[in-house]
Design an enzyme around this catalytic site. Sequence first.
Site, PDB file in Angstrom:
ATOM      1  N   GLU A 109     -14.027  22.052  -8.056  1.00 34.22           N
ATOM      2  CA  GLU A 109     -13.278  21.910  -6.794  1.00 34.22           C
ATOM      3  C   GLU A 109     -14.236  21.815  -5.607  1.00 34.22           C
ATOM      4  O   GLU A 109     -14.050  20.995  -4.706  1.00 34.22           O
ATOM      5  CB  GLU A 109     -12.341  23.106  -6.621  1.00 34.22           C
ATOM      6  CG  GLU A 109     -11.327  23.206  -7.745  1.00 34.22           C
ATOM      7  CD  GLU A 109     -10.269  24.262  -7.481  1.00 34.22           C
ATOM      8  OE1 GLU A 109     -10.574  25.457  -7.650  1.00 34.22           O
ATOM      9  OE2 GLU A 109      -9.153  23.887  -7.107  1.00 34.22           O
ATOM     10  N   GLU A 129      -8.463  26.411 -16.038  1.00 32.43           N
ATOM     11  CA  GLU A 129      -7.472  27.309 -15.434  1.00 32.43           C
ATOM     12  C   GLU A 129      -6.299  27.581 -16.366  1.00 32.43           C
ATOM     13  O   GLU A 129      -5.799  28.705 -16.440  1.00 32.43           O
ATOM     14  CB  GLU A 129      -6.966  26.724 -14.097  1.00 32.43           C
ATOM     15  CG  GLU A 129      -7.922  26.899 -12.930  1.00 32.43           C
ATOM     16  CD  GLU A 129      -9.069  25.884 -12.870  1.00 32.43           C
ATOM     17  OE1 GLU A 129      -9.243  25.117 -13.838  1.00 32.43           O
ATOM     18  OE2 GLU A 129      -9.785  25.875 -11.863  1.00 32.43           O
ATOM     19  N   ARG A 132      -7.090  30.187 -18.722  1.00 31.72           N
ATOM     20  CA  ARG A 132      -7.237  31.506 -18.081  1.00 31.72           C
ATOM     21  C   ARG A 132      -5.900  32.030 -17.550  1.00 31.72           C
ATOM     22  O   ARG A 132      -5.848  33.093 -16.931  1.00 31.72           O
ATOM     23  CB  ARG A 132      -8.231  31.442 -16.918  1.00 31.72           C
ATOM     24  CG  ARG A 132      -9.591  30.869 -17.266  1.00 31.72           C
ATOM     25  CD  ARG A 132     -10.512  31.874 -17.932  1.00 31.72           C
ATOM     26  NE  ARG A 132     -11.768  31.239 -18.264  1.00 31.72           N
ATOM     27  CZ  ARG A 132     -12.228  31.029 -19.506  1.00 31.72           C
ATOM     28  NH1 ARG A 132     -11.535  31.456 -20.547  1.00 31.72           N
ATOM     29  NH2 ARG A 132     -13.369  30.429 -19.709  1.00 31.72           N
TER      30      ARG A 132
HETATM   31  C1  1HE Z   1     -18.825  35.008 -14.799  1.00 37.08           C
HETATM   32  C2  1HE Z   1     -18.174  33.758 -14.705  1.00 37.08           C
HETATM   33  C3  1HE Z   1     -17.033  33.681 -13.857  1.00 37.08           C
HETATM   34  C4  1HE Z   1     -19.851  33.532 -16.033  1.00 37.08           C
HETATM   35  N1  1HE Z   1     -16.644  34.785 -13.207  1.00 37.08           N
HETATM   36  N2  1HE Z   1     -18.389  36.086 -14.135  1.00 37.08           N
HETATM   37  N3  1HE Z   1     -14.341  29.824 -14.791  1.00 37.08           N
HETATM   38  C5  1HE Z   1     -14.431  29.851 -16.137  1.00 37.08           C
HETATM   39  O1  1HE Z   1     -13.467  30.046 -16.841  1.00 37.08           O
HETATM   40  C6  1HE Z   1     -15.824  29.682 -16.692  1.00 37.08           C
HETATM   41  C7  1HE Z   1     -16.279  30.979 -17.333  1.00 37.08           C
HETATM   42  N4  1HE Z   1     -17.674  30.899 -17.689  1.00 37.08           N
HETATM   43  C8  1HE Z   1     -18.134  30.265 -18.797  1.00 37.08           C
HETATM   44  O2  1HE Z   1     -17.392  29.616 -19.523  1.00 37.08           O
HETATM   45  C9  1HE Z   1     -19.591  30.386 -19.090  1.00 37.08           C
HETATM   46  O3  1HE Z   1     -20.086  31.531 -18.397  1.00 37.08           O
HETATM   47  C10 1HE Z   1     -20.433  29.150 -18.675  1.00 37.08           C
HETATM   48  C11 1HE Z   1     -20.103  27.972 -19.609  1.00 37.08           C
HETATM   49  C12 1HE Z   1     -20.156  28.737 -17.220  1.00 37.08           C
HETATM   50  C13 1HE Z   1     -21.934  29.491 -18.762  1.00 37.08           C
HETATM   51  O4  1HE Z   1     -22.238  29.987 -20.060  1.00 37.08           O
HETATM   52  P1  1HE Z   1     -23.600  30.801 -20.293  1.00 37.08           P
HETATM   53  O5  1HE Z   1     -23.692  31.058 -21.771  1.00 37.08           O
HETATM   54  O6  1HE Z   1     -24.731  30.083 -19.623  1.00 37.08           O
HETATM   55  O7  1HE Z   1     -23.432  32.181 -19.481  1.00 37.08           O
HETATM   56  P2  1HE Z   1     -22.584  33.495 -19.889  1.00 37.08           P
HETATM   57  O8  1HE Z   1     -23.391  34.333 -20.830  1.00 37.08           O
HETATM   58  O9  1HE Z   1     -21.218  33.146 -20.320  1.00 37.08           O
HETATM   59  O10 1HE Z   1     -22.434  34.231 -18.473  1.00 37.08           O
HETATM   60  C14 1HE Z   1     -23.505  34.934 -17.858  1.00 37.08           C
HETATM   61  C15 1HE Z   1     -22.900  36.014 -16.978  1.00 37.08           C
HETATM   62  O11 1HE Z   1     -22.106  35.381 -15.956  1.00 37.08           O
HETATM   63  C16 1HE Z   1     -21.938  36.913 -17.745  1.00 37.08           C
HETATM   64  O12 1HE Z   1     -21.986  38.181 -17.147  1.00 37.08           O
HETATM   65  P3  1HE Z   1     -22.819  39.409 -17.827  1.00 37.08           P
HETATM   66  O13 1HE Z   1     -22.618  40.543 -16.880  1.00 37.08           O
HETATM   67  O14 1HE Z   1     -22.214  39.597 -19.192  1.00 37.08           O
HETATM   68  O15 1HE Z   1     -24.248  38.924 -17.910  1.00 37.08           O
HETATM   69  C17 1HE Z   1     -20.590  36.290 -17.459  1.00 37.08           C
HETATM   70  O16 1HE Z   1     -19.515  37.221 -17.573  1.00 37.08           O
HETATM   71  C18 1HE Z   1     -20.781  35.884 -16.020  1.00 37.08           C
HETATM   72  N5  1HE Z   1     -19.846  34.823 -15.641  1.00 37.08           N
HETATM   73  N6  1HE Z   1     -18.825  32.855 -15.477  1.00 37.08           N
HETATM   74  C19 1HE Z   1     -17.323  35.959 -13.349  1.00 37.08           C
HETATM   75  N7  1HE Z   1     -16.370  32.534 -13.686  1.00 37.08           N
HETATM   76  C20 1HE Z   1      -9.396  29.566  -6.790  1.00 37.08           C
HETATM   77  S1  1HE Z   1      -8.896  28.809  -8.255  1.00 37.08           S
HETATM   78  C21 1HE Z   1     -10.305  28.434  -9.193  1.00 37.08           C
HETATM   79  C22 1HE Z   1     -10.031  28.767 -10.606  1.00 37.08           C
HETATM   80  C23 1HE Z   1     -11.243  28.750 -11.488  1.00 37.08           C
HETATM   81  O17 1HE Z   1     -12.343  28.526 -11.063  1.00 37.08           O
HETATM   82  S2  1HE Z   1     -10.896  29.038 -13.117  1.00 37.08           S
HETATM   83  C24 1HE Z   1     -12.391  28.806 -13.939  1.00 37.08           C
HETATM   84  C25 1HE Z   1     -13.153  30.077 -14.055  1.00 37.08           C
END
Ligand code: 1HE
Length: 259
Positions: A109, A129, A132
């Site tokens: 976005e 989304e 989720r």
């Molecule tokens: C996060 C987030 C997040 C990572 N919010 N903490 N977005 C999503 O559904 C995408 C969610 N994220 C992922 O699918 C993956 O993290 C990635 C593909 C982006 C990257 O993967 P990777 O293997 O490089 O990293 P990771 O091990 O998954 O994440 C590293 C850390 O970042 C980990 O935290 P840690 O404390 O365990 O080290 C994750 O929890 C954290 N992390 N993404 C919070 N999104 C206003 S409307 C908009 C609606 C949306 O945007 S919905 C989509 C949300």
Amino acid sequence: MGLVTFEREGAIALVGLNRPDKRNALSDALIDALEAAIARAEAEAKAAVLFGHGPHFSAGLDLAEHVERTPLEGVANSRRWHEVFGRIQRGRIPWFAALHGAVVGGGLELASAAHVRVADRTAFFALPEGQRGIFVGGGASVRTVRLIGVARMTDLMLTGRTLDSEKAEAWGLVSYVVPEGQARAKALELAAQAAANAPFSNYAIIQALPRIAEVGIDEGLFMESFVASMTAAAPEAEERLKAFLTKKAAKVARPGGGR
Ligand code: 1HE
């Protein structure tokens, strides 16, 4: 280093999302820092590049913060994103998004609010989304839809499919695909080209085109005539036209630079 970095290279502002440990997830504090960087870019630069530090552009909404929100707080959060992303899209200078790794949810976005998007081959695009249990809230139903159309946006959201950068280019989501690690340099090069344009032309391009696209043909042509006349009346336009006529300005180049 803050949650958003700001550097300047000549007339170009470089604004970097800087929360790599959380994959540049867009927390409230990051959005506040982004707003400040946008204001600074407008004050100091003629064009800007937006990029992400670390392995990804942005993982979108900070899901940890979102879990805690009431419905009313959710609306306020979405409206805050609209406000800040709108400062990019409807601001005074053109923005070039340099994309790599995840460009996901709110990250897509945010990228959709920029005026030009460049992706490297590591970039991948998704709107998870639906998976989720939420909906887009950072303007994708308005901006991303206008880039790719309702059918493709619906497909992305219903199926959770991921696009690679070639597919994103074929769908009109990005305009350039470059080798790994080169998105920022390419975006900088493009921003420098835009920064060399007459500022009033750039303003007209980013402000008038999307508005004219939303109105009827007759209204659009009428609006166009006024924008054309006003930009041509600016002193910088006269100088540039004379420079061409006196052979001091570059000709339009063929693609690839051949004659
Ligand atoms: C996060 C987030 C997040 C990572 N919010 N903490 N977005 C999503 O559904 C995408 C969610 N994220 C992922 O699918 C993956 O993290 C990635 C593909 C982006 C990257 O993967 P990777 O293997 O490089 O990293 P990771 O091990 O998954 O994440 C590293 C850390 O970042 C980990 O935290 P840690 O404390 O365990 O080290 C994750 O929890 C954290 N992390 N993404 C919070 N999104 C206003 S409307 C908009 C609606 C949306 O945007 S919905 C989509 C949300």
